[in-house]
Design a protein around this motif. Structure first.
Motif, PDB file in Angstrom:
ATOM      1  N   CYS A 107       0.832  -1.202   0.000  1.00  0.00           N
ATOM      2  CA  CYS A 107       0.000   0.000   0.000  1.00  0.00           C
ATOM      3  C   CYS A 107       0.872   1.260   0.000  1.00  0.00           C
ATOM      4  N   THR A 108       0.530   2.183  -0.913  1.00  0.00           N
ATOM      5  CA  THR A 108       1.299   3.439  -0.995  1.00  0.00           C
ATOM      6  C   THR A 108       0.582   4.582  -0.293  1.00  0.00           C
ATOM      7  N   GLY A 109      -0.611   4.298   0.231  1.00  0.00           N
ATOM      8  CA  GLY A 109      -1.370   5.341   0.928  1.00  0.00           C
ATOM      9  C   GLY A 109      -1.997   6.360  -0.005  1.00  0.00           C
ATOM     10  N   CYS A 110      -2.270   5.965  -1.259  1.00  0.00           N
ATOM     11  CA  CYS A 110      -2.841   6.921  -2.228  1.00  0.00           C
ATOM     12  C   CYS A 110      -4.306   7.215  -1.936  1.00  0.00           C
ATOM     13  N   ARG A 111      -4.969   6.335  -1.209  1.00  0.00           N
ATOM     14  CA  ARG A 111      -6.369   6.473  -0.794  1.00  0.00           C
ATOM     15  C   ARG A 111      -7.357   6.470  -1.971  1.00  0.00           C
ATOM     16  N   LEU A 112      -6.905   5.887  -3.102  1.00  0.00           N
ATOM     17  CA  LEU A 112      -7.816   5.762  -4.247  1.00  0.00           C
ATOM     18  C   LEU A 112      -8.978   4.833  -3.883  1.00  0.00           C
ATOM     19  N   CYS A 113      -8.679   3.826  -3.053  1.00  0.00           N
ATOM     20  CA  CYS A 113      -9.715   2.880  -2.626  1.00  0.00           C
ATOM     21  C   CYS A 113     -10.849   3.611  -1.907  1.00  0.00           C
ATOM     22  N   GLU A 114     -10.488   4.568  -1.046  1.00  0.00           N
ATOM     23  CA  GLU A 114     -11.512   5.333  -0.319  1.00  0.00           C
ATOM     24  C   GLU A 114     -12.361   6.135  -1.306  1.00  0.00           C
ATOM     25  N   MET A 115     -11.677   6.706  -2.275  1.00  0.00           N
ATOM     26  CA  MET A 115     -12.368   7.560  -3.244  1.00  0.00           C
ATOM     27  C   MET A 115     -13.376   6.755  -4.074  1.00  0.00           C
ATOM     28  N   VAL A 116     -12.904   5.635  -4.641  1.00  0.00           N
ATOM     29  CA  VAL A 116     -13.808   4.860  -5.515  1.00  0.00           C
ATOM     30  C   VAL A 116     -14.947   4.243  -4.700  1.00  0.00           C
ATOM     31  N   CYS A 117     -14.657   3.912  -3.447  1.00  0.00           N
ATOM     32  CA  CYS A 117     -15.697   3.342  -2.590  1.00  0.00           C
ATOM     33  C   CYS A 117     -16.809   4.362  -2.357  1.00  0.00           C
ATOM     34  N   SER A 118     -16.417   5.599  -2.030  1.00  0.00           N
ATOM     35  CA  SER A 118     -17.451   6.611  -1.765  1.00  0.00           C
ATOM     36  C   SER A 118     -18.221   6.955  -3.034  1.00  0.00           C
ATOM     37  N   VAL A 119     -17.529   6.989  -4.162  1.00  0.00           N
ATOM     38  CA  VAL A 119     -18.221   7.295  -5.425  1.00  0.00           C
ATOM     39  C   VAL A 119     -19.216   6.175  -5.751  1.00  0.00           C
ATOM     40  N   PHE A 120     -18.778   4.920  -5.561  1.00  0.00           N
ATOM     41  CA  PHE A 120     -19.647   3.780  -5.886  1.00  0.00           C
ATOM     42  C   PHE A 120     -20.907   3.759  -5.004  1.00  0.00           C
ATOM     43  N   HIS A 121     -20.710   4.015  -3.689  1.00  0.00           N
ATOM     44  CA  HIS A 121     -21.838   3.863  -2.769  1.00  0.00           C
ATOM     45  C   HIS A 121     -22.689   5.109  -2.613  1.00  0.00           C
ATOM     46  N   THR A 122     -22.083   6.280  -2.770  1.00  0.00           N
ATOM     47  CA  THR A 122     -22.856   7.495  -2.484  1.00  0.00           C
ATOM     48  C   THR A 122     -22.971   8.424  -3.696  1.00  0.00           C
ATOM     49  N   GLY A 123     -22.150   8.189  -4.696  1.00  0.00           N
ATOM     50  CA  GLY A 123     -22.145   9.083  -5.854  1.00  0.00           C
ATOM     51  C   GLY A 123     -21.315  10.327  -5.611  1.00  0.00           C
ATOM     52  N   ALA A 124     -20.791  10.445  -4.380  1.00  0.00           N
ATOM     53  CA  ALA A 124     -19.992  11.625  -4.038  1.00  0.00           C
ATOM     54  C   ALA A 124     -18.533  11.235  -3.853  1.00  0.00           C
ATOM     55  N   SER A 125     -17.636  12.115  -4.273  1.00  0.00           N
ATOM     56  CA  SER A 125     -16.220  11.845  -4.076  1.00  0.00           C
ATOM     57  C   SER A 125     -15.815  12.360  -2.695  1.00  0.00           C
ATOM     58  N   ASN A 126     -16.161  11.579  -1.683  1.00  0.00           N
ATOM     59  CA  ASN A 126     -15.974  12.026  -0.308  1.00  0.00           C
ATOM     60  C   ASN A 126     -15.425  10.863   0.528  1.00  0.00           C
ATOM     61  N   PRO A 127     -14.110  10.821   0.737  1.00  0.00           N
ATOM     62  CA  PRO A 127     -13.516   9.672   1.441  1.00  0.00           C
ATOM     63  C   PRO A 127     -14.076   9.442   2.852  1.00  0.00           C
ATOM     64  N   SER A 128     -14.633  10.483   3.484  1.00  0.00           N
ATOM     65  CA  SER A 128     -15.176  10.286   4.832  1.00  0.00           C
ATOM     66  C   SER A 128     -16.418   9.378   4.792  1.00  0.00           C
TER      67      SER A 128
END
Lengths: 338, 160
Positions: B13-34
């Motif tokens: 893991c490089t800590g890019c946090r792309l996983c957080e981004m795509v997860c929030s976009v997939f589930h909420t439609g918003a680009s919001n890692p929180s």
């Protein structure tokens, strides 16, 4: 920054307590505990458990005789009923609160819904019946109902601790000492609540003067309860501190970390030291009831700070993975000669 | 653990946090890692990054403590999910989970957790370094043992 002033690896370790359950839950736990505790003490007093009872004062309320002395003793369920909405206030979806009782088989939150509802209902029936009807020789069934309401009050006081204990992976909460501590705190704050309400009752209706004998006996009992509570708190914190991974972080957070002002100021000073000193002064100067009122206010505030502090210091057990990473960090720091 | 689970390799893991981004976009439609169901825990100064998400426990404690049965086991798909129409947002599951997997969605006011994107986890799909993988739970131990054996044999080779 020079190398010497760099923080060590140990101080770099961040202690992150839970932030999900905050002041709303602390108020809920506090009012539930204190209300239940005051009902227990009040009902014992009503049963002449301390060899005493309040002088009667009957008022006619809409043509119905109302005995106010019982209200001064048995107001606990009202306080619990006031505290329950604070749990609802903390919910994300407040209007769905009634569904919080769907899983009593395993969830203590759901069980608490029934325990608190049962206590509020039974307590209000006892309060209402005794306030509106004088029973010099109550029937056996009624006495049984009073005993059930007393048991529900005990269950409510202990439940506040069990709810936190049921969250297994926060070590400082996961001990049988926590329900015991909350029970003692409920009884001490509850007895102080009854002392204050009987004093207020005596001052509001000065015909018979202050019920000094009742107050002095309740004060004696309350002092003993506070001492036992202090001993349990000390045992609880020492045992958790010695358990290293099982609560050491939380205790450090309380006694020397971010919560030190809340612990030393709110819990130790306001909750234990000042009330003991003021009560000692009151025992020598009983002509100043203000001393006892101040004692009461501080002790009650201390009970709230105790719950707030223990909630805020809830640190989860560290995962083996996290421990491994921290070990690697330490090793790399050691290899660098830091 | 049961069924397929998400397994992370913190060393990749490089800590890019792309996983957080795509997860929030997939589930909420918003680009919001929180609002993401996967969280990257960081030891920034040391360069350690650890993506954490639901471990799909065999006896999930979040299910046990949920007062409304919103958090439940989907036995058909072998995963633990939260029904957001039943969740009251009491946050008990968040406090109770030893892995810190569920989190609170401050927009929808309910608890959220990884549901493996209905069998096609987006974090796995988009992770460039393959630090996040979706594997059969019975393969997890095997791959870890293989990884350990490789490292051990390499260490032995170096010492010779």
């Amino acid at each position: 920054m020079s190398l010497a002033s760099k923080p060590s690896t140990k101080t770099l370790k961040r202690i992150r307590p839970q932030r999900e359950w905050r002041w709303e839950i602390a108020i809920y736990l506090y009012l539930a505990g204190m209300g239940a505790g005051s009902f227990i003490v009040g009902l014992f007093t009503h049963w002449n458990g301390f060899g005493l009872s309040l002088p009667l004062r009957t008022f006619t309320f809409w043509g119905v005789p109302l005995e106010l002395s019982k209200l001064a003793l048995l107001w606990g369920p009202i306080l619990v009923a006031i505290g329950a909405p604070f749990l609802i206030l903390d919910l994300g979806k407040k209007l769905r609160f009634y569904t919080a009782c769907f899983n009593p088989r395993t969830s203590w939150l759901a069980r608490g819904f029934f325990i608190l509802s049962g206590f509020i209902l039974a307590g209000l029936i006892v309060l209402g019946a005794l306030s509106f009807q004088q029973m010099s020789h109550p029937p056996l069934l009624w006495r049984l109902f009073e005993i059930i309401s007393m048991l529900l009050a005990f269950a409510t006081a202990i439940y506040t601790g069990i709810l936190l204990k049921s969250v297994r992976y926060i070590p400082i909460w996961n001990t049988p000492l926590l329900p015991a501590l909350f029970l003692l705190s409920a009884l001490s704050t509850g007895s102080m609540g009854v002392i204050l309400s009987t004093m207020g009752y005596g001052l509001l209706f000065p015909g018979g003067g202050l019920p000094h004998l009742l107050i002095s006996r309740l004060t004696r009992i309350e002092q003993i309860l506070v001492l036992i509570e202090g001993l349990i708190l000390a045992t609880y914190l020492i045992s958790k501190y010695r358990a290293k991974d099982q609560g050491e972080d939380s205790v450090r957070l309380l006694i020397s970390g971010d919560l030190r002002f809340l612990f030393w100021g709110g819990i130790v000073a306001v909750g234990f030291l000042f009330p003991i000193v003021l009560e000692y002064l009151y025992s020598h100067f009983p002509q100043y009831p203000g001393l006892l009122f101040a004692t009461g206010a501080l002790l009650l505030a201390g009970g709230f700070f105790l719950r707030l502090g223990l909630l805020a210091s809830g640190v989860k057990e560290r995962l083996p993975m996290y421990k491994l990473i921290e070990m690697k960090i330490k090793m790399s720091a050691f290899q660098r000669g830091e | 653990m049961q069924g397929k689970v998400i397994v992370v390799d913190h060393e990749k893991c490089t800590g890019c946090r792309l996983c957080e981004m795509v997860c929030s976009v997939f589930h909420t439609g918003a680009s919001n890692p929180s609002r993401s169901r996967i969280k990257v825990v960081k030891w920034e100064s040391e360069g350690f990054y650890l993506p954490t998400t639901c471990q799909n426990c065999e006896k999930p404690f979040c299910v046990e403590v949920c007062p409304t049965k919103a958090c439940h086991q989907d036995l058909e798909n072998q995963r633990v999910i939260i029904d957001k129409d039943k969740c009251i947002g009491c946050k008990t599951c968040i406090v109770a989970c030893p892995f810190g997997a569920p989190s609170f969605d401050h927009v929808e006011r309910v608890s959220i957790k990884c549901d493996y994107c209905d069998g096609n986890p987006q974090c796995v799909f988009f992770c460039d370094t393959k630090a996040v993988n979706y594997v059969d739970s019975d393969r997890v131990g095997v791959s870890k043992r293989r990884e350990f054996s490789l490292k051990f044999s390499e260490l032995l080779r170096q010492t010779r």
